[in-house]
Design a protein around this motif. Sequence first.
Motif, PDB file in Angstrom:
ATOM      1  N   CYS A   1       0.829  -1.210   0.000  1.00 15.50           N
ATOM      2  CA  CYS A   1       0.000   0.000   0.000  1.00 15.50           C
ATOM      3  C   CYS A   1       0.863   1.260   0.000  1.00 15.50           C
ATOM      4  CB  CYS A   1      -0.925   0.000   1.216  1.00 15.50           C
ATOM      5  SG  CYS A   1      -2.288  -1.179   1.110  1.00 15.50           S
TER       6      CYS A   1
ATOM      7  N   PHE B   1      -8.324   6.075  -0.930  1.00 19.44           N
ATOM      8  CA  PHE B   1      -7.804   4.716  -1.114  1.00 19.44           C
ATOM      9  C   PHE B   1      -8.678   3.837  -0.217  1.00 19.44           C
ATOM     10  CE2 PHE B   1      -3.584   2.085  -0.789  1.00 19.44           C
ATOM     11  CZ  PHE B   1      -4.145   1.096  -1.566  1.00 19.44           C
TER      12      PHE B   1
ATOM     13  N   PRO C   1      -7.750  -0.640   1.659  1.00 17.76           N
ATOM     14  CA  PRO C   1      -6.406  -0.940   1.172  1.00 17.76           C
ATOM     15  C   PRO C   1      -5.830  -2.230   1.745  1.00 17.76           C
ATOM     16  CG  PRO C   1      -6.336   0.808   2.807  1.00 17.76           C
ATOM     17  CD  PRO C   1      -7.775   0.548   2.536  1.00 17.76           C
TER      18      PRO C   1
END
Length: 372
Positions: A213, A228, A231
């Motif tokens: 990540c 995001f 993740p």
Amino acid sequence: MTIARIEPFILHVPVTGSSISDSTHTLSHWGVVGCRIHTRDGRVGTGFTGTHADLSGDRLIARCIGTSVAELLVGEDERDVTRLWQKVARHPPLQWIGRAGIAHLALGAVDVALWDLKAKAADLPLWRLLGGATSERLTAYNTDIGWLSLSDEELLAGARRAVEEEGFRGIKVKVGSADIGRDIDRLAALRRALGDRVTIATDANGRWDLATCLRFTRRAAGLDLLWFEEPLWYDDVEGHVRLAAEGGIPVALGEQLYTAEAFSDFIRRGAMHYVQPDVARLAGITEYIRVAEAAHAARLPVVAHAGDMGQVHAHLSFWHPATSSFEYIPWIAACFAEPVTVRDGDLVRPELPGAGTSILPEAFDRHAKTLD
């Protein structure tokens, strides 16, 4: 004012095209598993959860509704939604077999049906019953054009169509490829094609570890990503804390959090920037409200995850002041008397009494599965 019977059901509705994939799943149908609650004076409320259309699992949820939950609720006053939620949620045998699993999903479907009944009895759309809409317009973003299974050409064409023809000002794109470079290249191409005025969110569906990540966020730093989503592995609070602090892209999650307590832990630790509760994962509207209020108290935006494909979430999103946008996936919309509708990139506010869950008879004719 009494519950006479509870009627479970299972629908399997086709997704867009023949199938779609994210980083962890491939689907051909979406499961709509729930119940219709019938009162002794002839009224009906409908509620459901959302699944990956696995018939064996869906039957377990439906059986739980038709047996364990029904035994607790038949004969009760359907107006007592909070008390009935507590009665089922804290029933020791159900806690033992599924405090955040099958019994929990069953409770969520029943809770939505009770709220649907309550709003219909008041002759009001749910958002008005809860206190009124906080706005007349709500920006929607399109997730159905961003699947990982789409080719680069299909992704770009779908995104352009969503923005230029349908008026969307935001899209969400699945990431989580074995090769991070593929995801970065797709996102960069989208940014070039769509310009700077369209928001692009990403969703890894819990595929990557923290190191991956962080590599992704570093390489995506110049792409102005809105968030995001999912993740990391869903229960990894510490990993999300570190990513939220170090990654440089806002973190969104909630699809796989099943309780208000789980959300509270992530919020308290600073592990998320966008809060994504889902009535289809939480125990219905009653618990969704608790999560949304906790997010609002922490001054975090709420963006409902579309596990119910937006039917209930349209009402909750217009009502709750922390809501910043709305996720649009149209797979099951045609099944409903008042389908979720987006016009010129904005969610259209529902106006019929109820929670938006009234399913058309022809949807049962086309998509119903047997319970045994």
